[in-house]
Scaffold this motif. Structure first.
Motif, short mmCIF file in Angstrom:
data_model
loop_
_atom_site.label_atom_id
_atom_site.label_comp_id
_atom_site.label_asym_id
_atom_site.label_seq_id
_atom_site.Cartn_x
_atom_site.Cartn_y
_atom_site.Cartn_z
N ILE A 19 0.85 -1.19 0.00
CA ILE A 19 0.00 0.00 0.00
C ILE A 19 0.88 1.24 0.00
N TRP A 20 0.65 2.12 -0.97
CA TRP A 20 1.37 3.40 -1.05
C TRP A 20 0.33 4.49 -1.25
N LEU A 21 0.24 5.41 -0.30
CA LEU A 21 -0.77 6.46 -0.34
C LEU A 21 -0.14 7.80 -0.68
N GLY A 22 -0.62 8.41 -1.76
CA GLY A 22 -0.08 9.69 -2.20
C GLY A 22 -0.56 10.84 -1.34
N PHE A 23 0.28 11.85 -1.20
CA PHE A 23 -0.08 13.05 -0.45
C PHE A 23 0.82 14.20 -0.90
N ASP A 24 0.47 15.41 -0.50
CA ASP A 24 1.34 16.56 -0.71
C ASP A 24 1.01 17.60 0.34
N PHE A 25 1.76 18.69 0.35
CA PHE A 25 1.56 19.75 1.33
C PHE A 25 0.95 20.98 0.66
N SER A 26 0.01 20.72 -0.26
CA SER A 26 -0.64 21.77 -1.05
C SER A 26 0.37 22.52 -1.90
N ASP A 27 1.46 21.85 -2.25
CA ASP A 27 2.49 22.47 -3.09
C ASP A 27 2.81 21.60 -4.30
N ALA A 28 1.85 20.75 -4.71
CA ALA A 28 2.08 19.87 -5.85
C ALA A 28 2.47 20.68 -7.08
N HIS A 29 3.48 20.20 -7.79
CA HIS A 29 4.00 20.92 -8.95
C HIS A 29 4.54 19.91 -9.95
N PRO A 30 4.32 20.12 -11.26
CA PRO A 30 4.81 19.17 -12.26
C PRO A 30 6.31 18.93 -12.21
N ASP A 31 7.08 19.92 -11.73
CA ASP A 31 8.53 19.80 -11.72
C ASP A 31 9.07 19.20 -10.42
N LEU A 32 8.18 18.78 -9.52
CA LEU A 32 8.61 18.22 -8.24
C LEU A 32 8.21 16.75 -8.13
N PRO A 33 8.93 15.99 -7.31
CA PRO A 33 8.62 14.56 -7.16
C PRO A 33 7.26 14.34 -6.50
N ALA A 34 6.64 13.22 -6.84
CA ALA A 34 5.42 12.80 -6.15
C ALA A 34 5.79 12.23 -4.79
N LEU A 130 -5.91 8.63 3.01
CA LEU A 130 -6.90 7.74 2.42
C LEU A 130 -6.53 7.30 1.01
N GLY A 131 -5.56 8.01 0.41
CA GLY A 131 -5.19 7.74 -0.98
C GLY A 131 -5.61 8.90 -1.87
N GLY A 132 -4.86 9.09 -2.95
CA GLY A 132 -5.19 10.16 -3.88
C GLY A 132 -5.05 11.54 -3.29
N GLY A 133 -4.31 11.66 -2.18
CA GLY A 133 -4.13 12.95 -1.53
C GLY A 133 -5.20 13.28 -0.51
N ALA A 134 -6.25 12.45 -0.42
CA ALA A 134 -7.33 12.70 0.54
C ALA A 134 -6.88 12.34 1.96
N MET A 135 -7.34 13.12 2.93
CA MET A 135 -6.98 12.90 4.33
C MET A 135 -8.18 13.14 5.24
N LEU A 136 -8.13 12.50 6.41
CA LEU A 136 -9.05 12.80 7.49
C LEU A 136 -8.23 13.41 8.63
N ASP A 137 -8.76 14.48 9.24
CA ASP A 137 -8.01 15.20 10.27
C ASP A 137 -8.69 15.13 11.62
N THR A 138 -7.86 15.16 12.65
CA THR A 138 -8.36 15.37 14.01
C THR A 138 -7.25 16.00 14.82
#
Length: 230
Positions: A19-34, A130-138
């Protein structure tokens, strides 16, 4: 990726088994690694800092949580004064965080702590991937038991779909990182106005973007001529 001059928006990412879940810090960019977090992992994340002297022990702490096939995850955080050698005398704090899914509730807690360094009084932010960049927060207090309620599979699917759509839109709107000094307006992390820095050694050439937390754009291995990351 080992594909030269091909952005994140055009790459097909191949990952190891599991299982590998993608995420970012709201800074996704085509020139940066996933970015991906392996299932079963918990990664502590602090506030952006230029150096350890800016750190405050009471700053908010975030735990990125990715559950494995068994609905479990774990991770460690080591802390000390950031200066001197008192850690050799036990003046440190090593925290073992764990997460477990039971009956649609993910429980995050401290399984074990070592060292004499006192745990700072700070807020703890749990981000369950959760995958695809989706998250649940608390939010809660570090050292206490926190719970994250999982919605139904249908609701999770909708969250992931919405997140993937937003991710794609950010990539489409992003302005490519310039190769020359050029003032570009926009928020840091999306549009940049400085030339990426090149760091060289006898065998490696690294291209780094300082404005995005020192993120590596590419790594070239001179002896083999291979581009390891782009």
């Amino acid at each position: 990726s080992t594909t030269c001059n091909q952005g994140l928006d055009k790459l097909e990412v191949t990952l190891p088994k599991g299982i590998w879940l993608g995420f970012d810090f709201s800074d996704a960019h085509p020139d940066l690694p996933a970015l991906y977090l392996k299932g079963g992992s918990i990664i502590p994340v602090g506030l952006p800092l230029q150096h350890v002297g800016e750190a405050n022990p009471s700053d908010d702490l975030t735990l990125l949580v990715a559950l494995d096939e068994s609905g479990k995850a774990e991770g460690f955080l080591f802390e000390d004064d950031g200066d001197g050698y008192e850690f050799t005398k036990g003046n440190y704090l090593l925290t073992h965080y764990v997460a477990e899914l039971q009956s649609s509730i993910v429980t995050v807690s401290v399984r074990k702590a070592e060292g004499s360094w006192k745990r700072p009084k700070r807020r703890l932010h749990i981000q369950l991937l959760l995958g695809g960049g989706a998250m649940l927060d608390t939010w809660g207090v570090d050292g206490e038991v926190l719970h994250v309620n999982l919605p139904s599979e249908e609701e999770v699917s909708k969250l992931v779909s919405t997140s993937e759509k937003q991710f794609k839109e950010r990539l489409e709107k992003a302005i490519q990182i310039p190769d020359v000094e050029d003032e570009v307006s926009g928020p840091k992390g999306m549009e940049l106005s400085r030339t990426p820095i090149e760091l060289k050694s006898s065998e490696w050439l690294l291209k780094v973007v300082p404005w995005i937390g020192g993120r590596i754009i590419s790594m070239r291995h001179f002896p083999s001529g291979k581009l390891i990351i782009h």
